[in-house]
Write an enzyme that holds these catalytic residues in place. Sequence first.
Site, PDB file in Angstrom:
ATOM      1  N   GLY A 111       0.816  -1.220   0.000  1.00 51.63           N
ATOM      2  CA  GLY A 111       0.000   0.000   0.000  1.00 51.63           C
ATOM      3  C   GLY A 111       0.848   1.268   0.000  1.00 51.63           C
ATOM      4  N   GLU A 134       2.740  -8.325  -1.769  1.00 48.96           N
ATOM      5  CA  GLU A 134       1.511  -8.973  -1.263  1.00 48.96           C
ATOM      6  C   GLU A 134       1.482 -10.476  -1.506  1.00 48.96           C
ATOM      7  OE1 GLU A 134       1.614  -6.138  -2.984  1.00 48.96           O
ATOM      8  OE2 GLU A 134       0.306  -4.652  -2.027  1.00 48.96           O
TER       9      GLU A 134
HETATM   10  N1  COA Z   1       1.729  -4.072   8.658  1.00 50.54           N
HETATM   11  C1  COA Z   1       1.772  -4.109  10.000  1.00 50.54           C
HETATM   12  N2  COA Z   1       2.916  -3.968  10.711  1.00 50.54           N
HETATM   13  C2  COA Z   1       4.057  -3.784  10.002  1.00 50.54           C
HETATM   14  C3  COA Z   1       4.081  -3.741   8.618  1.00 50.54           C
HETATM   15  C4  COA Z   1       2.844  -3.877   7.920  1.00 50.54           C
HETATM   16  N3  COA Z   1       2.750  -3.834   6.599  1.00 50.54           N
HETATM   17  N4  COA Z   1       5.346  -3.558   8.211  1.00 50.54           N
HETATM   18  C5  COA Z   1       6.096  -3.485   9.333  1.00 50.54           C
HETATM   19  N5  COA Z   1       5.324  -3.632  10.415  1.00 50.54           N
HETATM   20  C6  COA Z   1       5.710  -3.602  11.829  1.00 50.54           C
HETATM   21  C7  COA Z   1       6.368  -4.904  12.258  1.00 50.54           C
HETATM   22  O1  COA Z   1       5.383  -5.877  12.574  1.00 50.54           O
HETATM   23  C8  COA Z   1       7.149  -4.429  13.453  1.00 50.54           C
HETATM   24  O2  COA Z   1       6.282  -4.287  14.545  1.00 50.54           O
HETATM   25  P1  COA Z   1       6.629  -4.939  15.992  1.00 50.54           P
HETATM   26  O3  COA Z   1       7.877  -4.204  16.418  1.00 50.54           O
HETATM   27  O4  COA Z   1       5.443  -4.642  16.837  1.00 50.54           O
HETATM   28  O5  COA Z   1       6.873  -6.387  15.737  1.00 50.54           O
HETATM   29  C9  COA Z   1       7.599  -3.038  13.049  1.00 50.54           C
HETATM   30  O6  COA Z   1       6.720  -2.623  12.030  1.00 50.54           O
HETATM   31  C10 COA Z   1       9.020  -2.975  12.497  1.00 50.54           C
HETATM   32  O7  COA Z   1       9.111  -3.894  11.429  1.00 50.54           O
HETATM   33  P2  COA Z   1      10.270  -4.995  11.294  1.00 50.54           P
HETATM   34  O8  COA Z   1       9.756  -6.096  10.432  1.00 50.54           O
HETATM   35  O9  COA Z   1      10.775  -5.374  12.638  1.00 50.54           O
HETATM   36  O10 COA Z   1      11.390  -4.157  10.546  1.00 50.54           O
HETATM   37  P3  COA Z   1      12.532  -4.713   9.573  1.00 50.54           P
HETATM   38  O11 COA Z   1      13.441  -3.582   9.306  1.00 50.54           O
HETATM   39  O12 COA Z   1      13.121  -5.954  10.123  1.00 50.54           O
HETATM   40  O13 COA Z   1      11.773  -5.130   8.212  1.00 50.54           O
HETATM   41  C11 COA Z   1      10.255  -4.786   6.380  1.00 50.54           C
HETATM   42  C12 COA Z   1      11.174  -4.136   7.428  1.00 50.54           C
HETATM   43  C13 COA Z   1       9.518  -3.660   5.649  1.00 50.54           C
HETATM   44  C14 COA Z   1      11.079  -5.588   5.365  1.00 50.54           C
HETATM   45  C15 COA Z   1       9.248  -5.732   7.086  1.00 50.54           C
HETATM   46  O14 COA Z   1       8.655  -5.029   8.174  1.00 50.54           O
HETATM   47  C16 COA Z   1       8.125  -6.209   6.177  1.00 50.54           C
HETATM   48  O15 COA Z   1       8.346  -7.108   5.393  1.00 50.54           O
HETATM   49  N6  COA Z   1       6.936  -5.605   6.310  1.00 50.54           N
HETATM   50  C17 COA Z   1       5.774  -6.013   5.544  1.00 50.54           C
HETATM   51  C18 COA Z   1       5.844  -5.493   4.117  1.00 50.54           C
HETATM   52  C19 COA Z   1       4.635  -5.950   3.343  1.00 50.54           C
HETATM   53  O16 COA Z   1       4.431  -7.131   3.113  1.00 50.54           O
HETATM   54  N7  COA Z   1       3.812  -4.999   2.916  1.00 50.54           N
HETATM   55  C20 COA Z   1       2.602  -5.270   2.178  1.00 50.54           C
HETATM   56  C21 COA Z   1       1.488  -5.483   3.105  1.00 50.54           C
HETATM   57  S1  COA Z   1      -0.009  -5.853   2.255  1.00 50.54           S
END
Ligand code: COA
Length: 259
Positions: A111, A134
């Site tokens: 998003g 996604e």
């Molecule tokens: N929705 C909800 N929470 C999210 C999020 C999302 N799309 N992306 C990150 N967060 C949250 C994590 O759950 C974490 O929360 P917590 O500390 O309570 O566990 C916090 O943000 C930090 O994220 P984290 O994963 O620890 O950071 P990172 O640097 O290790 O990784 C990303 C960063 C972006 C690679 C990873 O967070 C990720 O893959 N996020 C999802 C991306 C995604 O699939 N987006 C499409 C969604 S439809």
Amino acid sequence: MSFQTLFTKMEDHTLIITINRPEKLNALNQQVMQDLDAVFERVYKFPEIKSVVITGSGLKSFVAGADIKEFQALSKAEATALAKRGQDVFFKIEHSPKPVIACVNGFALGGGCELAMSCHFIIASDNALFGQPEVNLGIMVGYGGSQRLTQKLGKARAMELVITGNNINAEQALQYGLVNYVVPQTELLDKAFSLLAAAHNKAPLAIANSIKAVNAAWDESVNGFEVEANLFGDCFITADCKEGIQAFIEKRKPHFTGH
Ligand code: COA
């Protein structure tokens, strides 16, 4: 203006909207979507807002996607409604009569990439990362990404991104035509302001009509050339049109009033 999930600040007639959930990498939960909808109501209405910049809080993320935790236990009907709602909010941003620039300061995933694409154009910091991951979750793009990615990148590149879920970095995004500029993170807002300063001196109605005409190129229900001709005609009943042409003839700077 005060919102639960957004920080807003006016600077030189530009409304800077910062999505402010840094502990969740600014993921778009329903409150953010509601706040974005509400802030753009004001953007449309308030003449003192001449342009908008959208960015994310912190140094790491623009928006890391829709909030995945809200996806748990959604029914088919609820998921469809969620996508439709997101599409409506992003449509409102895309059709804003004032220029909207996305200043992408890190992750623009899911998003987040869809939000950036709904802005009129994107400036990326050199650490930006774009993608539609996604499919890793067993779902797909839902906030207009399949349509806007295809418009901006062409079918083959859009297909690759939505099928593989792979990310692209800022330089690739520049090469693909997804972003207009790549700058160091500390220069993101300055770059946006330097571009917007030029737009602020122009006639607001001419800008609004220009945005409408470009958007019409992607609206299959209308003939874009016809839309353009009509909007061109509309400019000629404005006071700003008379002023702009008169100022050129008198070799002076125009003074536009938005009428
Ligand atoms: N929705 C909800 N929470 C999210 C999020 C999302 N799309 N992306 C990150 N967060 C949250 C994590 O759950 C974490 O929360 P917590 O500390 O309570 O566990 C916090 O943000 C930090 O994220 P984290 O994963 O620890 O950071 P990172 O640097 O290790 O990784 C990303 C960063 C972006 C690679 C990873 O967070 C990720 O893959 N996020 C999802 C991306 C995604 O699939 N987006 C499409 C969604 S439809």
